[in-house]
Design an enzyme around this catalytic site. Structure first.
Site, PDB file in Angstrom:
ATOM      1  N   LYS A  52      10.025   4.215 -12.439  1.00 36.88           N
ATOM      2  CA  LYS A  52       8.607   3.871 -12.341  1.00 36.88           C
ATOM      3  C   LYS A  52       7.803   5.122 -12.696  1.00 36.88           C
ATOM      4  O   LYS A  52       8.014   6.176 -12.101  1.00 36.88           O
ATOM      5  CB  LYS A  52       8.275   3.427 -10.902  1.00 36.88           C
ATOM      6  CG  LYS A  52       6.793   3.300 -10.663  1.00 36.88           C
ATOM      7  CD  LYS A  52       6.473   2.814  -9.264  1.00 36.88           C
ATOM      8  CE  LYS A  52       4.985   2.968  -8.999  1.00 36.88           C
ATOM      9  NZ  LYS A  52       4.605   2.506  -7.670  1.00 36.88           N
ATOM     10  N   PRO A  72      -1.050   7.072 -13.834  1.00 34.86           N
ATOM     11  CA  PRO A  72       0.303   7.608 -14.016  1.00 34.86           C
ATOM     12  C   PRO A  72       0.704   8.519 -12.856  1.00 34.86           C
ATOM     13  O   PRO A  72      -0.134   8.856 -12.013  1.00 34.86           O
ATOM     14  CB  PRO A  72       0.171   8.400 -15.316  1.00 34.86           C
ATOM     15  CG  PRO A  72      -1.233   8.891 -15.296  1.00 34.86           C
ATOM     16  CD  PRO A  72      -2.047   7.840 -14.589  1.00 34.86           C
ATOM     17  N   VAL A 158      17.666  -7.239  19.840  1.00 38.10           N
ATOM     18  CA  VAL A 158      16.998  -6.731  21.049  1.00 38.10           C
ATOM     19  C   VAL A 158      16.323  -7.933  21.722  1.00 38.10           C
ATOM     20  O   VAL A 158      15.500  -8.608  21.106  1.00 38.10           O
ATOM     21  CB  VAL A 158      15.955  -5.660  20.675  1.00 38.10           C
ATOM     22  CG1 VAL A 158      15.122  -5.264  21.895  1.00 38.10           C
ATOM     23  CG2 VAL A 158      16.629  -4.445  20.065  1.00 38.10           C
ATOM     24  N   LEU A 309       6.385  -1.399   8.782  1.00 37.66           N
ATOM     25  CA  LEU A 309       5.474  -2.524   9.012  1.00 37.66           C
ATOM     26  C   LEU A 309       5.041  -2.605  10.468  1.00 37.66           C
ATOM     27  O   LEU A 309       3.971  -3.133  10.767  1.00 37.66           O
ATOM     28  CB  LEU A 309       6.144  -3.836   8.590  1.00 37.66           C
ATOM     29  CG  LEU A 309       6.538  -3.925   7.105  1.00 37.66           C
ATOM     30  CD1 LEU A 309       7.268  -5.230   6.814  1.00 37.66           C
ATOM     31  CD2 LEU A 309       5.312  -3.794   6.202  1.00 37.66           C
ATOM     32  N   ILE A 322       6.116   2.316   1.657  1.00 40.54           N
ATOM     33  CA  ILE A 322       7.386   3.037   1.831  1.00 40.54           C
ATOM     34  C   ILE A 322       7.122   4.548   1.879  1.00 40.54           C
ATOM     35  O   ILE A 322       7.775   5.269   2.627  1.00 40.54           O
ATOM     36  CB  ILE A 322       8.392   2.660   0.722  1.00 40.54           C
ATOM     37  CG1 ILE A 322       8.743   1.165   0.857  1.00 40.54           C
ATOM     38  CG2 ILE A 322       9.666   3.489   0.819  1.00 40.54           C
ATOM     39  CD1 ILE A 322       9.606   0.601  -0.259  1.00 40.54           C
TER      40      ILE A 322
END
Ligand SMILES: Cc1cc2nc3c(=O)[nH]c(=O)nc-3n(C[C@H](O)[C@H](O)[C@H](O)COP(=O)(O)OP(=O)(O)OC[C@H]3O[C@@H](n4cnc5c(N)ncnc54)[C@H](O)[C@@H]3O)c2cc1C
Length: 484
Positions: A52, A72, A158, A309, A322
């Protein structure tokens, strides 16, 4: 915590799937993986990894057929020495800002890779990150952590979180592996935020008043042929009530439409997605993923810190989730409390930095919307309503009418997620006007000319040396890169 070190236990449900859609990363991923001792060749072999080199934004400014610009991953040529924006504004000859200051837009247009087969692992001629298959990447990392970093991996659900009388988390009770005790708990339970949200009651701060998208439709699209060209940029295309991501992996594209359900029905959104991927793909399974844009009110409370998240999520327009996981994990590792006494001090600092980062990501994502000239739908008109624009961003937009952002503005904080270079690419990619007085460029003109020439030379050099994206990925899978 054990004397002389730490032991880490990863508890993961055998039944609750990972979200599995994070496919765009940042260049930070290279240093994160290198630090962890992961082989880049193995990443390409096992995770459907691809290169990427940035984002291409189509249809964001006017929605016209030729409306596109690049953000970029390489900073503008000579960025720390000279600000090329005023020079471009005064002298541009139809050249985009990106092409004036960086080779990377043209490398992407030509479908070139950022490195060659003789580049060492994690080294490149151009800056790069990865596109990867999230469903393969997570187990790949888990395996590496168990085999090389002595992480204990417990596959168990859990079912209860146990606290002591002061409210600290003592341990978690699992269905399959009994009680697991610990000193510091990292809540990475995804949207459920099982520890920090549900157990410790930390609230969630929504930001839907600023960023409206609340649903994603995700689909995996096969290539027409195994040697189809692969884009080495994430392509984000604006539509009537949202935008699509389009990510090329070696065997397929990962595509999604992120939209606002207040502005478009799911049925109509599915039509938009089909318009993007082509009607011939109408039988492909589409996953609907609700998105709650926002973040926790704090991220570290008592002996529990949320990452991923569980800490929050903003629409994935600039793949900023991320990288936040990486930054948080790094910060936790570097600041690992030596004892309980210092944990609250570290937690406070972690909370400040993470709150700052979320705020700046919200600003930066909103920037893509406020600069639009589109008025074709309520979605775009609502996005430019000043009542939906954060005050700090409004202030900066006023300032940038008279001076462009540069590296030592207020974007020089160590914890900055989006540097001034990123703001430059989006602002001037979307036609923002900064007033330039010719006299302000006189002193830096010789240096600026040199940098522009250097960029042209570097672009030509890279264009002649770099292989095509797919060709290099296939070579890496077959022969491997030189280990560092
Ligand atoms: C539509 C969309 C697109 C995205 N695109 C990008 C992108 O391009 N780039 C990017 O950087 N990010 C992107 N993201 C975000 C990215 O996917 C996540 O940040 C990343 O995958 C980390 O997720 P996570 O581990 O926090 O949560 P999850 O992947 O949801 O993992 C949660 C884990 O917790 C476990 N768990 C949950 N409950 C229990 C329980 N009771 N007991 C035991 N285990 C439990 C689950 O088994 C799972 O392993 C995107 C997200 C969405 C929604």
């Amino acid at each position: 915590m054990k004397a002389g070190g730490f032991s880490v236990t990863l508890i993961e449900s055998p039944d609750i799937r990972i979200i599995g859609v994070g496919e765009g990363t940042w260049p930070t991923m290279r240093s994160s993986l290198e630090r962890m001792g992961v082989s880049e060749t193995e990443l390409f072999r096992h995770c459907e990894a691809a290169f990427k080199q940035g984002g291409k934004f189509a249809g964001w400014t006017t929605g016209a057929a030729d409306d596109a610009y690049y953000h970029p991953l390489m900073v503008p040529q000579g960025f720390t020495q000279v600000n090329l924006v005023p020079h471009w504004l005064l002298t541009r000859r139809g050249e985009t800002f990106c092409d004036y200051v960086s080779p990377q837009g043209r490398l992407c247009d030509a479908g070139l890779a950022p490195k060659t087969i003789t580049s060492a692992e994690y080294q490149g001629l151009a800056n790069y990150a990865y596109h990867l298959d999230a469903g393969k990447f997570a187990p790949f990392l888990a395996r590496h952590c168990m085999e090389k970093l002595a992480v204990r991996h417990v596959l168990a659900d859990v079912v209860q979180v146990d606290q002591d009388e002061s409210g600290e988390i003592k341990g978690v009770l699992t269905r399959q592996a009994g009680e697991i005790l610990g000193d510091l708990f990292v809540d990475c339970s995804g949207f459920s935020a099982l520890l920090l949200g549900k157990t410790l009651g930390v609230g969630f701060k929504e930001c839907r008043d600023v960023l409206f998208c609340d649903t994603a439709l995700a689909v995996q699209v096969p290539f027409d042929s195994p040697d189809a060209p692969m884009a080495s940029q994430t392509i984000s295309t604006a539509y009537e009530a949202g935008w699509t991501w389009d990510i090329s992996l070696p065997t397929r594209r990962g595509v999604g439409y992120v939209y606002s359900s207040a502005h478009q029905s799911e049925e109509s959104a599915r039509e938009t997605l089909l318009r993007h991927i082509g009607r011939e793909h109408k039988e492909l399974p589409v996953r609907t993923i609700p998105i709650r844009a926002g973040h926790r009110e704090i991220f570290w409370k008592r002996n529990c810190v949320a990452v991923g998240l569980a800490s929050g999520f903003l629409e994935p327009l600039e793949s900023s989730a991320i990288v936040l996981v990486e930054l948080s994990a790094k910060l936790i590792a570097e600041q690992m409390p030596a004892c309980r006494e210092v944990m609250d001090i570290i937690a406070r600092r972690f909370n400040e930095v993470t709150m700052y980062r979320f705020g700046r990501i919200i600003d930066f994502l909103k920037l893509h919307y406020v600069l639009t000239k589109r008025t074709d739908t309520a979605f775009w008109r609502d996005h430019v309503d000043p009542a939906t624009v954060p005050e700090r961003l409004k202030e900066l937009l006023t300032l940038w009418k008279y001076q462009s952002p540069w590296f030592f503005d207020e974007f020089d904080r160590l914890e900055e997620v989006f540097p001034a270079a990123s703001y430059q690419y989006v602002l001037y990619g979307m036609g923002f006007q900064t007033e330039v007085r010719p006299e302000e460029t006189v002193a830096s003109a010789p240096l600026a000319s040199r940098m522009v020439r250097d960029n042209e030379r570097m672009t030509a050099h890279m264009q002649s040396r770099l292989p095509r994206n797919r060709e290099l990925i296939e070579k890496i899978q077959q022969y491997g890169l030189q280990p560092v």
